[in-house]
Design a protein around this motif. Structure first.
Motif, PDB file in Angstrom:
ATOM      1  N   ALA A   1      45.039 -48.984  46.810  1.00  0.00           N
ATOM      2  CA  ALA A   1      44.358 -49.401  45.585  1.00  0.00           C
ATOM      3  C   ALA A   1      44.460 -48.276  44.568  1.00  0.00           C
ATOM      4  O   ALA A   1      43.928 -47.190  44.789  1.00  0.00           O
ATOM      5  CB  ALA A   1      42.889 -49.721  45.860  1.00  0.00           C
ATOM      6  N   GLY A   2      45.159 -48.525  43.491  1.00  0.00           N
ATOM      7  CA  GLY A   2      45.297 -47.533  42.428  1.00  0.00           C
ATOM      8  C   GLY A   2      45.143 -48.209  41.080  1.00  0.00           C
ATOM      9  O   GLY A   2      46.074 -48.843  40.581  1.00  0.00           O
ATOM     10  N   THR A   3      43.951 -48.105  40.492  1.00  0.00           N
ATOM     11  CA  THR A   3      43.643 -48.804  39.244  1.00  0.00           C
ATOM     12  C   THR A   3      44.098 -47.969  38.056  1.00  0.00           C
ATOM     13  O   THR A   3      43.585 -46.868  37.827  1.00  0.00           O
ATOM     14  CB  THR A   3      42.131 -49.069  39.132  1.00  0.00           C
ATOM     15  OG1 THR A   3      41.690 -49.757  40.304  1.00  0.00           O
ATOM     16  CG2 THR A   3      41.813 -49.881  37.893  1.00  0.00           C
ATOM     17  N   LEU A   4      45.081 -48.484  37.306  1.00  0.00           N
ATOM     18  CA  LEU A   4      45.581 -47.767  36.132  1.00  0.00           C
ATOM     19  C   LEU A   4      44.564 -47.846  34.993  1.00  0.00           C
ATOM     20  O   LEU A   4      43.791 -48.801  34.890  1.00  0.00           O
ATOM     21  CB  LEU A   4      46.917 -48.339  35.686  1.00  0.00           C
ATOM     22  CG  LEU A   4      48.046 -48.360  36.734  1.00  0.00           C
ATOM     23  CD1 LEU A   4      49.371 -48.694  36.055  1.00  0.00           C
ATOM     24  CD2 LEU A   4      48.154 -47.036  37.472  1.00  0.00           C
TER      25      LEU A   4
ATOM     26  N   THR B   1      53.965 -46.178  40.440  1.00  0.00           N
ATOM     27  CA  THR B   1      53.367 -47.514  40.480  1.00  0.00           C
ATOM     28  C   THR B   1      54.252 -48.442  41.313  1.00  0.00           C
ATOM     29  O   THR B   1      55.343 -48.077  41.750  1.00  0.00           O
ATOM     30  CB  THR B   1      53.200 -48.133  39.084  1.00  0.00           C
ATOM     31  OG1 THR B   1      54.485 -48.602  38.599  1.00  0.00           O
ATOM     32  CG2 THR B   1      52.621 -47.138  38.087  1.00  0.00           C
ATOM     33  N   ASN B   2      53.787 -49.664  41.472  1.00  0.00           N
ATOM     34  CA  ASN B   2      54.529 -50.677  42.232  1.00  0.00           C
ATOM     35  C   ASN B   2      55.450 -51.507  41.365  1.00  0.00           C
ATOM     36  O   ASN B   2      55.862 -52.603  41.769  1.00  0.00           O
ATOM     37  CB  ASN B   2      53.542 -51.596  42.951  1.00  0.00           C
ATOM     38  CG  ASN B   2      52.696 -52.425  41.975  1.00  0.00           C
ATOM     39  OD1 ASN B   2      52.483 -52.025  40.820  1.00  0.00           O
ATOM     40  ND2 ASN B   2      52.201 -53.569  42.437  1.00  0.00           N
TER      41      ASN B   2
ATOM     42  N   ASP C   1      52.778 -40.749  44.247  1.00  0.00           N
ATOM     43  CA  ASP C   1      54.017 -40.392  43.562  1.00  0.00           C
ATOM     44  C   ASP C   1      55.092 -40.027  44.581  1.00  0.00           C
ATOM     45  O   ASP C   1      54.869 -39.220  45.479  1.00  0.00           O
ATOM     46  CB  ASP C   1      53.747 -39.199  42.633  1.00  0.00           C
ATOM     47  CG  ASP C   1      54.952 -38.822  41.804  1.00  0.00           C
ATOM     48  OD1 ASP C   1      55.856 -39.665  41.634  1.00  0.00           O
ATOM     49  OD2 ASP C   1      54.985 -37.678  41.304  1.00  0.00           O
ATOM     50  N   GLY C   2      56.262 -40.639  44.427  1.00  0.00           N
ATOM     51  CA  GLY C   2      57.355 -40.316  45.322  1.00  0.00           C
ATOM     52  C   GLY C   2      58.385 -41.431  45.350  1.00  0.00           C
ATOM     53  O   GLY C   2      58.094 -42.579  44.992  1.00  0.00           O
TER      54      GLY C   2
ATOM     55  N   ASP D   1      57.615 -42.438  34.399  1.00  0.00           N
ATOM     56  CA  ASP D   1      57.397 -42.225  35.840  1.00  0.00           C
ATOM     57  C   ASP D   1      56.872 -43.465  36.562  1.00  0.00           C
ATOM     58  O   ASP D   1      56.475 -43.382  37.726  1.00  0.00           O
ATOM     59  CB  ASP D   1      56.445 -41.044  36.072  1.00  0.00           C
ATOM     60  CG  ASP D   1      54.995 -41.329  35.689  1.00  0.00           C
ATOM     61  OD1 ASP D   1      54.685 -42.461  35.249  1.00  0.00           O
ATOM     62  OD2 ASP D   1      54.157 -40.422  35.833  1.00  0.00           O
ATOM     63  N   LEU D   2      56.882 -44.620  35.911  1.00  0.00           N
ATOM     64  CA  LEU D   2      56.308 -45.809  36.549  1.00  0.00           C
ATOM     65  C   LEU D   2      57.044 -46.195  37.824  1.00  0.00           C
ATOM     66  O   LEU D   2      56.451 -46.769  38.744  1.00  0.00           O
ATOM     67  CB  LEU D   2      56.317 -46.993  35.574  1.00  0.00           C
ATOM     68  CG  LEU D   2      55.447 -46.868  34.317  1.00  0.00           C
ATOM     69  CD1 LEU D   2      55.536 -48.146  33.496  1.00  0.00           C
ATOM     70  CD2 LEU D   2      54.004 -46.569  34.682  1.00  0.00           C
TER      71      LEU D   2
END
Length: 399
Positions: free
Chosen positions: A187-190, A114-115, A160-161, A109-110
């Motif tokens: 900002a989304g820290t994995l 994610t970017n 997500d989308g 799902d990356l």
């Protein structure tokens, strides 16, 4: 039966680890939902609790963090969920090319969470971006197993989308549902699974990791499915987490049975996520294995989607035959997923399909929670916005 937690952990849930964990802020959504309800005793009770302090409860389970507004499975989303009073927080677990465990809803799902498609790592994706052409929607497939852990950690989580009409990768990344928000998407820290354990311990919440089905063939470079299931448990043992504070989950019954046999202390609270496509929740004779057979295998917790536990009688929402059969067999119920359907003005979609005729607006959310809690007897509800379940549980005095 209550969730069983070690005494020291119960104290952590009450008092919190550090200043942040002790602070619970429900925000405006619970009051807004109560305001949408029809007049009656339930609304009166819930209105009486508005503005009252909330407590952290195990009934309130964070689904992927707080993805109604925050990028899922990110540090920021997990912190938001804890702040809203979630007593249990979920890290969905998959693995990278170098077999390191990380938090993602699925292994592939990356490209939507994610970017990656805006980075040089897009060239490593299983399937690169393909623009929409004619009848063919835009597509891509990027897996955690396409990347090393270091490469994975360089990415940024996003809401997500995907825009399936896009003709560029940049446009494809902008497919957030209109009832979510991009306000916190910058900002989304994995996180790795091990990092999530340390964070959740610091936040004073319990753990519910879900072992996700691999997209790659197993064994993967010598790692069998059993090795994968064991690796998840080993992270908790290495961190010194008591088994009674962990609710390991899987849709694969074989994973649950592996934990029951090989890690019995963790297996006691292993959760079988039940999404059997051939099962009719209105007909117990369709259950194979049956509830009694699952119990005999050592399964104690079962977690179907919420529509499986509910049905309609004379227009009223009531427990389904599935729910009654599970309780009769001595199984404990958890369900998913509240507040994942967007506005409920038109029946609520997939998650409400068994009761759609009674779902005519967002005011029904807390009615559904009430039936699940008081009549079905679920021990916890996953939500994309845990403030709602935290508010209800605190108001009703649930654990």
């Amino acid at each position: 039966m209550r969730f069983c937690l070690a005494p020291a952990f119960v104290a952590a849930l009450v008092f919190g680890h550090g200043a942040f964990a002790a602070e619970i802020d429900l925000g405006p959504r619970p009051a807004w939902l109560v305001g949408q309800m029809a007049d009656g005793p339930l609304k009166d009770k819930l209105e009486s609790c508005l503005g009252e302090p909330a407590k952290r409860t195990l009934f309130s389970i964070s689904h992927r963090g707080a993805p109604l507004m925050f990028p899922e499975h990110t540090q920021e989303g997990y912190r938001a969920a804890a702040r809203m009073g979630a007593g249990i927080v979920e890290c969905d677990v998959t693995f990278t090319a170098d077999k390191e465990l990380v938090c993602r809803h699925s292994q592939n799902d990356l490209h939507t969470t994610t970017n990656i498609l805006a980075t040089e790592l897009a060239g490593k994706c299983t399937k690169g971006f393909a623009p929409a052409t004619g009848d063919q929607p835009a597509s891509a497939e990027c897996r955690t197993s396409d990347l090393t852990l270091a490469e994975f950690k360089s990415l940024r989580g996003k809401m997500d989308g995907a825009d399936k009409t896009a003709t560029s990768a940049e446009a494809y990344l902008k497919g957030t549902a209109p009832w979510r928000t991009e306000l916190y998407g910058g900002a989304g820290t994995l996180m790795t699974h091990a990092e999530s354990i340390r964070l959740f311990e610091d936040l004073g919440v319990a753990f519910t990791p879900e072992l996700k089905a691999p997209e790659v063939a197993m064994p993967y470079e010598g790692m069998t499915q059993e090795d994968y299931a064991q690796k998840l448990i080993d992270d908790y043992k290495a961190a010194g987490i008591a088994p009674e504070n962990v609710f390991a989950q899987s849709f694969n019954l074989a994973d649950v049975l592996y934990w029951i046999e090989n890690e019995p202390e963790f297996g006691k609270q292993a959760v079988y996520l039940d999404a059997r496509r051939d099962l009719n929740p209105m007909d117990p004779s369709s259950f194979s294995p049956s509830m009694a057979e699952l119990k005999a295998m050592g399964v104690n917790y079962i977690a179907p989607p919420l529509f499986v536990l509910l049905s309609l009688e004379d227009g009223k929402i009531v427990p389904s035959p599935y729910a009654r059969e599970a309780k009769a067999a001595g199984l404990y119920l958890i369900t998913w997923t509240l507040e994942r359907s967007g506005p409920l003005s038109s029946g609520g979609g997939w998650y409400y399909q068994s009761i759609g005729e009674a779902i005519d607006g967002d005011g029904r959310v807390l009615e559904v929670v009430d039936v699940l809690a008081q009549q079905v007897g679920v021990k916890g509800i996953f939500s994309d916005w845990p403030a709602t379940t935290s508010f209800y549980a605190s108001c009703m005095g649930l654990d």
